[in-house]
Design an enzyme around this catalytic site. Sequence first.
Site, PDB file in Angstrom:
ATOM      1  N   LEU A  33       1.582  27.202  18.146  1.00 31.03           N
ATOM      2  CA  LEU A  33       1.364  27.995  19.343  1.00 31.03           C
ATOM      3  C   LEU A  33      -0.179  28.776  18.917  1.00 31.03           C
ATOM      4  O   LEU A  33      -0.310  29.589  18.226  1.00 31.03           O
ATOM      5  CB  LEU A  33       2.214  29.036  19.611  1.00 31.03           C
ATOM      6  CG  LEU A  33       3.509  28.283  19.593  1.00 31.03           C
ATOM      7  CD1 LEU A  33       4.774  29.647  19.841  1.00 31.03           C
ATOM      8  CD2 LEU A  33       3.779  27.459  20.634  1.00 31.03           C
ATOM      9  N   ALA A  35      -2.148  29.571  21.725  1.00 34.72           N
ATOM     10  CA  ALA A  35      -2.870  30.069  23.144  1.00 34.72           C
ATOM     11  C   ALA A  35      -3.166  31.327  23.474  1.00 34.72           C
ATOM     12  O   ALA A  35      -3.810  31.963  24.245  1.00 34.72           O
ATOM     13  CB  ALA A  35      -1.883  29.591  24.345  1.00 34.72           C
ATOM     14  N   GLY A  36      -2.812  32.354  22.454  1.00 34.22           N
ATOM     15  CA  GLY A  36      -2.728  33.763  22.774  1.00 34.22           C
ATOM     16  C   GLY A  36      -4.332  34.166  22.346  1.00 34.22           C
ATOM     17  O   GLY A  36      -5.218  33.499  22.063  1.00 34.22           O
ATOM     18  N   GLN A 105      -1.406  25.967  28.249  1.00 31.90           N
ATOM     19  CA  GLN A 105      -0.186  26.858  28.618  1.00 31.90           C
ATOM     20  C   GLN A 105      -0.258  27.104  29.978  1.00 31.90           C
ATOM     21  O   GLN A 105       0.508  27.442  30.726  1.00 31.90           O
ATOM     22  CB  GLN A 105      -0.099  27.959  27.564  1.00 31.90           C
ATOM     23  CG  GLN A 105       1.143  28.700  27.869  1.00 31.90           C
ATOM     24  CD  GLN A 105       1.623  29.922  26.940  1.00 31.90           C
ATOM     25  OE1 GLN A 105       0.928  29.969  25.917  1.00 31.90           O
ATOM     26  NE2 GLN A 105       2.550  30.742  27.325  1.00 31.90           N
ATOM     27  N   GLY A 110       4.406  34.043  27.220  1.00 32.81           N
ATOM     28  CA  GLY A 110       5.273  34.325  26.205  1.00 32.81           C
ATOM     29  C   GLY A 110       5.441  33.050  25.547  1.00 32.81           C
ATOM     30  O   GLY A 110       5.123  31.776  25.984  1.00 32.81           O
ATOM     31  N   THR A 111       6.056  32.956  24.283  1.00 25.89           N
ATOM     32  CA  THR A 111       5.888  31.882  23.382  1.00 25.89           C
ATOM     33  C   THR A 111       7.265  30.760  23.965  1.00 25.89           C
ATOM     34  O   THR A 111       6.876  29.577  23.494  1.00 25.89           O
ATOM     35  CB  THR A 111       6.577  32.287  22.079  1.00 25.89           C
ATOM     36  OG1 THR A 111       7.715  33.190  22.164  1.00 25.89           O
ATOM     37  CG2 THR A 111       5.423  33.167  21.504  1.00 25.89           C
ATOM     38  N   GLY A 162      10.451  40.653  14.999  1.00 24.69           N
ATOM     39  CA  GLY A 162      11.862  40.293  15.264  1.00 24.69           C
ATOM     40  C   GLY A 162      12.663  40.217  14.058  1.00 24.69           C
ATOM     41  O   GLY A 162      12.336  39.636  12.894  1.00 24.69           O
ATOM     42  N   ASN A 187      11.275  37.522  11.424  1.00 22.80           N
ATOM     43  CA  ASN A 187      11.423  36.072  12.023  1.00 22.80           C
ATOM     44  C   ASN A 187       9.765  35.840  11.525  1.00 22.80           C
ATOM     45  O   ASN A 187       9.106  36.503  12.307  1.00 22.80           O
ATOM     46  CB  ASN A 187      11.592  36.397  13.370  1.00 22.80           C
ATOM     47  CG  ASN A 187      11.276  35.010  14.167  1.00 22.80           C
ATOM     48  OD1 ASN A 187      10.995  33.944  13.690  1.00 22.80           O
ATOM     49  ND2 ASN A 187      11.119  35.055  15.509  1.00 22.80           N
ATOM     50  N   HIS A 335     -31.787  42.655   5.262  1.00 21.36           N
ATOM     51  CA  HIS A 335     -32.640  43.273   4.542  1.00 21.36           C
ATOM     52  C   HIS A 335     -32.181  44.499   4.109  1.00 21.36           C
ATOM     53  O   HIS A 335     -31.564  45.301   4.958  1.00 21.36           O
ATOM     54  CB  HIS A 335     -33.958  43.580   5.384  1.00 21.36           C
ATOM     55  CG  HIS A 335     -34.793  42.670   6.074  1.00 21.36           C
ATOM     56  ND1 HIS A 335     -35.505  41.494   5.314  1.00 21.36           N
ATOM     57  CD2 HIS A 335     -34.589  42.268   7.236  1.00 21.36           C
ATOM     58  CE1 HIS A 335     -35.936  40.632   6.321  1.00 21.36           C
ATOM     59  NE2 HIS A 335     -35.527  41.140   7.446  1.00 21.36           N
TER      60      HIS A 335
END
Length: 430
Positions: A33, A35-36, A105, A110-111, A162, A187, A335
């Site tokens: 994943l 895409a975020g 996507q 969302g995932t 999670g 998670n 510099h």
Amino acid sequence: HRSAGSTRSADRSTHSITIRRAPVGRGMQAVILAAGAGTRLGPLTDSAPKPMLPVGDRPLVAHVADAAVEAGATEMVVVVGYRSDRVREYFADTHRGVPVRLVDQGEPTGTADAVLAAREHLDGDFAVLNGDNLYDPEDLSRLFERAPSVGVCPTDEPESYGIVAVEDGTVTGVTEKPSDPDGNLANTGACVLPGAATDELRVPLTDRGERELTDVVDTLAGRLSVAPVRFGEWLDVATPPDLLAANELVLGRLDGRVEGTVHPDATLRGDVLVADGATVDAGVVVEGPVVVGPGAEVGPNAYVRGPTVVGSGAVVGHAVEVKASVVGPRSHVAHLSYVGDSLLGEDVNLGAGTKVANLRHDGDAVRLTVKGDRVSTGRRKFGAVVGPRTKTGIDTSIAPGVTLGAGARTAPGETVLRDRSRSDADGTDA
């Protein structure tokens, strides 16, 4: 920093810049994943998607793909969205000999929706990996051996992740960022799902208007025996301090080599990678672990202390000291400057004499603005986050924890104590 597990165990050899060639585990399709937009890493993500931010000598998402290949992935489906051209250009059709499909996507919701975008390419059991996390290949190999399964890792910040509930060795549910956590197994964003799970992806929208993969896993846990696979190492790269931590972790395993040009009067100590086309001039001292990217120039008479990445085409010039930082591609620190514990985006130009302070003398952790909230970095030493295309005037001084937005400007001799955007010179107290 936002991490879980033994992320500081830099003496381990399970994942390094030099990648083992022999894959372990069984064949597996892996959905990555990527895409975020990575808003919590703004303004660094103004010009690049979060998975393409530099970690060591390559983008963050490349480490995910490398780990998947080592663990036995035989095909990868990379789901893209925000600034997808950067990801597409990097992967093309293969990665380390493994076929790669890139799917868009569309509107990010969302995932679970991201996996839904990949569904037509999936056949049988498949793994899902976050494209902005660091995984140990051996952990993924053990995950791939179980289906269905979820990667878990103990955390001391359970309210930020999670949380996976486990009873008698089986996952009984997943709760996203619980206010009253029941357990501490985070998670990891890595799981293996049966092919039939693609029929479960249209879960109800959350309050944020997203379909979450954690809800899919939670549903499956009520029907199937889902195995928790404990990870020994995992890092979720969500904020600027996490990006520094990711570079520290990966650079801690760097195998130094010289592919570019190093002047005889330069000194390289420890593990230093000087990439093809890079030059290290006379009088330079580089203390690894340090990556000097393709086409980058260091010196003369500069001092670079690791863990540091000097990005492709970047310049670290005369009498400049850079310590524990990421200097983005094509950025110039040319510099008489000091940059410590900082993140510089692409095409930044620090005027002569610019100094970035990186230490609180009262012993407290430096605070930083993340999505409008002032939060602790968890670090006593943390410098600045400098967005792409930012330019500072000569003799600018920047306080610890300041963020300079994309395209921001400072005046000559200015002391910057507050965040600065391109259009707002007032900002937030640092």
